[in-house]
Write an enzyme that holds these catalytic residues in place. Sequence first.
Site, PDB file in Angstrom:
ATOM      1  NE  ARG A   1     -18.565 -15.484  -5.939  1.00 28.28           N
ATOM      2  CZ  ARG A   1     -17.846 -15.935  -4.928  1.00 28.28           C
ATOM      3  NH1 ARG A   1     -17.057 -16.952  -5.092  1.00 28.28           N
ATOM      4  NH2 ARG A   1     -17.920 -15.352  -3.741  1.00 28.28           N
TER       5      ARG A   1
ATOM      6  CG  HIS B   1      -5.358   5.683   3.011  1.00 27.37           C
ATOM      7  ND1 HIS B   1      -5.858   5.599   1.740  1.00 27.37           N
ATOM      8  CD2 HIS B   1      -6.009   4.730   3.728  1.00 27.37           C
ATOM      9  CE1 HIS B   1      -6.779   4.638   1.687  1.00 27.37           C
ATOM     10  NE2 HIS B   1      -6.881   4.089   2.882  1.00 27.37           N
TER      11      HIS B   1
ATOM     12  CE  LYS C   1     -13.427   8.953  11.301  1.00 26.76           C
ATOM     13  NZ  LYS C   1     -12.451   8.093  10.680  1.00 26.76           N
TER      14      LYS C   1
ATOM     15  CG  ASP D   1      -6.176  -0.951   6.699  1.00 24.83           C
ATOM     16  OD1 ASP D   1      -6.714  -1.279   5.626  1.00 24.83           O
ATOM     17  OD2 ASP D   1      -6.796  -0.414   7.635  1.00 24.83           O
TER      18      ASP D   1
ATOM     19  CG  ASP E   1      -4.970   6.606  -1.192  1.00 22.29           C
ATOM     20  OD1 ASP E   1      -5.668   7.241  -0.390  1.00 22.29           O
ATOM     21  OD2 ASP E   1      -3.920   6.030  -0.872  1.00 22.29           O
ATOM     22  CG  HIS E   2     -10.876   6.512   1.143  1.00 26.61           C
ATOM     23  ND1 HIS E   2     -10.196   5.440   1.632  1.00 26.61           N
ATOM     24  CD2 HIS E   2     -11.298   7.205   2.227  1.00 26.61           C
ATOM     25  CE1 HIS E   2     -10.212   5.471   2.956  1.00 26.61           C
ATOM     26  NE2 HIS E   2     -10.873   6.536   3.351  1.00 26.61           N
TER      27      HIS E   2
ATOM     28  CE  LYS F   1      -6.665   0.049   1.674  1.00 26.36           C
ATOM     29  NZ  LYS F   1      -6.938   0.430   3.082  1.00 26.36           N
TER      30      LYS F   1
HETATM   31  N1  LIG Z   1     -15.382  -2.467   2.679  1.00 24.51           N
HETATM   32  C1  LIG Z   1     -14.599  -1.421   2.763  1.00 24.51           C
HETATM   33  O1  LIG Z   1     -14.812  -0.487   3.531  1.00 24.51           O
HETATM   34  C2  LIG Z   1     -13.403  -1.323   1.891  1.00 24.51           C
HETATM   35  C3  LIG Z   1     -13.103  -2.300   0.970  1.00 24.51           C
HETATM   36  N2  LIG Z   1     -12.022  -2.158   0.162  1.00 24.51           N
HETATM   37  C4  LIG Z   1     -11.704  -3.183  -0.836  1.00 24.51           C
HETATM   38  O2  LIG Z   1     -12.792  -3.356  -1.717  1.00 24.51           O
HETATM   39  C5  LIG Z   1     -12.888  -4.701  -2.120  1.00 24.51           C
HETATM   40  C6  LIG Z   1     -14.247  -5.243  -1.720  1.00 24.51           C
HETATM   41  O3  LIG Z   1     -14.400  -5.135  -0.333  1.00 24.51           O
HETATM   42  P1  LIG Z   1     -15.760  -5.462   0.410  1.00 24.51           P
HETATM   43  O4  LIG Z   1     -16.921  -4.920  -0.333  1.00 24.51           O
HETATM   44  O5  LIG Z   1     -15.574  -5.066   1.806  1.00 24.51           O
HETATM   45  O6  LIG Z   1     -15.799  -7.052   0.318  1.00 24.51           O
HETATM   46  P2  LIG Z   1     -17.042  -8.025   0.484  1.00 24.51           P
HETATM   47  O7  LIG Z   1     -16.483  -9.331   0.888  1.00 24.51           O
HETATM   48  O8  LIG Z   1     -18.110  -7.417   1.304  1.00 24.51           O
HETATM   49  O9  LIG Z   1     -17.617  -8.145  -0.993  1.00 24.51           O
HETATM   50  C7  LIG Z   1     -16.961  -8.837  -2.013  1.00 24.51           C
HETATM   51  C8  LIG Z   1     -17.806  -8.753  -3.258  1.00 24.51           C
HETATM   52  O10 LIG Z   1     -17.158  -9.456  -4.313  1.00 24.51           O
HETATM   53  C9  LIG Z   1     -18.094 -10.379  -4.892  1.00 24.51           C
HETATM   54  N3  LIG Z   1     -17.323 -11.481  -5.438  1.00 24.51           N
HETATM   55  C10 LIG Z   1     -16.514 -12.336  -4.775  1.00 24.51           C
HETATM   56  N4  LIG Z   1     -15.956 -13.202  -5.638  1.00 24.51           N
HETATM   57  C11 LIG Z   1     -16.422 -12.862  -6.873  1.00 24.51           C
HETATM   58  C12 LIG Z   1     -16.198 -13.373  -8.170  1.00 24.51           C
HETATM   59  N5  LIG Z   1     -15.407 -14.426  -8.375  1.00 24.51           N
HETATM   60  N6  LIG Z   1     -16.820 -12.758  -9.202  1.00 24.51           N
HETATM   61  C13 LIG Z   1     -17.662 -11.712  -9.016  1.00 24.51           C
HETATM   62  N7  LIG Z   1     -17.883 -11.184  -7.804  1.00 24.51           N
HETATM   63  C14 LIG Z   1     -17.280 -11.762  -6.756  1.00 24.51           C
HETATM   64  C15 LIG Z   1     -19.006 -10.747  -3.733  1.00 24.51           C
HETATM   65  O11 LIG Z   1     -20.272 -11.195  -4.131  1.00 24.51           O
HETATM   66  P3  LIG Z   1     -20.619 -12.743  -4.403  1.00 24.51           P
HETATM   67  O12 LIG Z   1     -20.152 -13.512  -3.237  1.00 24.51           O
HETATM   68  O13 LIG Z   1     -22.102 -12.715  -4.615  1.00 24.51           O
HETATM   69  O14 LIG Z   1     -19.905 -13.107  -5.663  1.00 24.51           O
HETATM   70  C16 LIG Z   1     -19.187  -9.379  -3.110  1.00 24.51           C
HETATM   71  O15 LIG Z   1     -20.104  -8.630  -3.875  1.00 24.51           O
HETATM   72  C17 LIG Z   1     -11.715  -5.410  -1.452  1.00 24.51           C
HETATM   73  O16 LIG Z   1     -10.619  -5.354  -2.313  1.00 24.51           O
HETATM   74  C18 LIG Z   1     -11.440  -4.533  -0.236  1.00 24.51           C
HETATM   75  O17 LIG Z   1     -10.123  -4.647   0.206  1.00 24.51           O
HETATM   76  C19 LIG Z   1     -11.217  -1.061   0.228  1.00 24.51           C
HETATM   77  C20 LIG Z   1     -11.462  -0.065   1.117  1.00 24.51           C
HETATM   78  C21 LIG Z   1     -12.550  -0.123   2.059  1.00 24.51           C
HETATM   79  O1  LIG Z   2      -8.801   2.401   3.842  1.00 25.94           O
HETATM   80  C1  LIG Z   2      -9.153   2.371   4.994  1.00 25.94           C
HETATM   81  O2  LIG Z   2      -9.574   3.504   5.575  1.00 25.94           O
HETATM   82  C2  LIG Z   2     -10.407   3.465   6.732  1.00 25.94           C
HETATM   83  C3  LIG Z   2     -10.331   4.861   7.356  1.00 25.94           C
HETATM   84  O3  LIG Z   2     -10.828   5.785   6.436  1.00 25.94           O
HETATM   85  P1  LIG Z   2     -11.327   7.209   6.938  1.00 25.94           P
HETATM   86  O4  LIG Z   2     -11.760   7.876   5.695  1.00 25.94           O
HETATM   87  O5  LIG Z   2     -12.444   6.949   7.907  1.00 25.94           O
HETATM   88  O6  LIG Z   2     -10.162   7.850   7.612  1.00 25.94           O
HETATM   89  C4  LIG Z   2      -9.983   2.427   7.725  1.00 25.94           C
HETATM   90  O7  LIG Z   2     -10.972   2.302   8.730  1.00 25.94           O
HETATM   91  C5  LIG Z   2      -9.837   1.094   7.034  1.00 25.94           C
HETATM   92  O8  LIG Z   2      -9.303   0.146   7.946  1.00 25.94           O
HETATM   93  C6  LIG Z   2      -8.896   1.206   5.846  1.00 25.94           C
HETATM   94  O9  LIG Z   2      -8.949  -0.008   5.095  1.00 25.94           O
END
Ligand SMILES: NC(=O)C1=CN([C@@H]2O[C@H](COP(=O)(O)OP(=O)(O)OC[C@H]3O[C@@H](n4cnc5c(N)ncnc54)[C@H](OP(=O)(O)O)[C@@H]3O)[C@@H](O)[C@H]2O)C=CC1
Ligand SMILES: O=C1O[C@H](COP(=O)(O)O)[C@@H](O)[C@H](O)[C@H]1O
Length: 489
Positions: free
Chosen positions: A50, A243, A346, A238, A180-181, A151
């Site tokens: 957004r 995983h 870790k 989580d 699922d990474h 996820k």
């Molecule tokens: N971060 C991580 O390490 C991990 C994340 N995930 C999953 O990945 C997904 C994203 O996580 P993460 O990046 O951490 O989250 P963030 O909160 O950092 O980012 C969310 C993103 O979604 C965008 N967004 C939110 N609402 C909307 C909308 N209505 N339309 C378009 N874009 C939107 C935001 O941008 P803006 O506000 O500009 O719209 C932003 O780019 C989640 O499902 C999370 O569970 C899974 C594994 C690991």
């Molecule tokens: O999906 C997730 O994985 C990480 C751990 O990933 P790893 O590759 O470093 O083992 C975890 O930290 C996080 O909470 C979880 O959402």
Amino acid sequence: MTNCHQVAPFDYVIFGATGDLTMRKLLPALYYRLTMGQVPNTARIIGTARSPLKRSEYQTRARDALKRFVKTDDFDEDTVDRFLDMIHYVSLDGSKPDSNWAGLREVLSHKAEEHVRVFYYATAPDLYGAISKNLHHEGLITDDSRVVLEKPIGIDLKTAEEINEGVGQYFKESYVFRIDHYLGKETVQNVIALRFANPLFEAVWSGEHIESVQITAGELVGVEGRAAYYDNSGALRDMVQNHLLQVLCLVAMEKPNSLQADDVRDAKVAVLKSLVPLDASTLPTSTVRAQYTKGHSKGATVDGYLDELGHDSNTETYVALRAEIDSPRWKNVPFYIRSAKRLKAKVSEIVVTFKPSATKLFPSQPEKNVLVIRIQPDEGVSWQFNVKNPLDDDFGLWETNMDVHFEREFSVRYPDAYERLLLDAVRGYPVLFIRRDEVEAAWKWVAPVMDAWAKNEVPMAHYAAGSWGPEEARQMLARDGQIWHEDME
Ligand SMILES: NC(=O)C1=CN([C@@H]2O[C@H](COP(=O)(O)OP(=O)(O)OC[C@H]3O[C@@H](n4cnc5c(N)ncnc54)[C@H](OP(=O)(O)O)[C@@H]3O)[C@@H](O)[C@H]2O)C=CC1
Ligand SMILES: O=C1O[C@H](COP(=O)(O)O)[C@@H](O)[C@H](O)[C@H]1O
């Protein structure tokens, strides 16, 4: 030795392109694949979120992300410039039908026929259905468009079904790539190779010879900046539901008919469906949940979970489960699964302990054979076994170790899991992604644990940050005459 081909030209449309996941994992992963020659020059990465950003502003953010998350030695200015040229940005609210879909259509209209189209949902999962519906109404889903789902797929079975339905109305299951990474990790894929490419292991891979299996994913870090997400999730949702149950499936599955996606997934889902349900009689002794308290990490004093949060919480940062699989192969073999934040080390690993020989021959009891598959760090495999002690004339034994460290063995950079998975989606190669029935079977198995914990039927235990976890988890294994594998530092 390498067998990594360039993929077809693609348009990767990332929803959530300004978020942590995109910056920390997705963009660096695509950059690394470009450096390896796997990404064609005409490929495009189209970020959407957004935030009202110009293309050049988003490119600057992408550059900053690469600077931060790509190793200095791998940051090559020319390749970075080539990568940034591939990047576009469209400001768009994916959940709203009246948002800037025309902007996305405009970018996608170029070379539409020649490019494989992949939509990557890196936003909150409750938006996945709405984004799919809007893409459909805008006519942006081509016959072979793939969609990659991050996820968590829901927080329980019901919400997972809703997400799967929401996406499934517009994408056929064979075009849905649920990430699922852990499956993207080389060492996790290696479980299949170890088991089925080595007759030695294949022959002994059952309860006839295996006494127990431990699957651990421990982290040094606490909940860091993700407390809001994590406190609604906890270690079970989580890490275990996805995983660790996937890892368990690879360890326990029957030999698939082939390495085709549906054969491997059929074999995995059979394991999930054979997991013995935990119930009131087994939940108190087969599940442990705990929160970390004040302790140490990397030489510094760190707060406990509740102090970090600043409020009370019923969320576990540690989970240990004792699972059994109702199949002829695994009858009476305990599978211990644990995952935690703020552990002593870790470490992600699989530890397979073999039964001792039934007959006594030596003056002392030989140590048990143990196979340790190190998922990370120090990726590799070690095999603990007995030899004759050369300093003992009475057939005394000596426990020793065959240890393979993949870093030395292959002398290549170990790719991040996302690198493999992102391009597998372009290739339309779904083996390392999760099918709908797997996600739902996994939620079904963890449901009674979630319910019992929510009702406080299993008390919350505690462990000091920087320790190996709560006493209750040690006791869970002690009841079976087992101990956790935790001699690594
Ligand atoms: N971060 C991580 O390490 C991990 C994340 N995930 C999953 O990945 C997904 C994203 O996580 P993460 O990046 O951490 O989250 P963030 O909160 O950092 O980012 C969310 C993103 O979604 C965008 N967004 C939110 N609402 C909307 C909308 N209505 N339309 C378009 N874009 C939107 C935001 O941008 P803006 O506000 O500009 O719209 C932003 O780019 C989640 O499902 C999370 O569970 C899974 C594994 C690991
Ligand atoms: O999906 C997730 O994985 C990480 C751990 O990933 P790893 O590759 O470093 O083992 C975890 O930290 C996080 O909470 C979880 O959402």
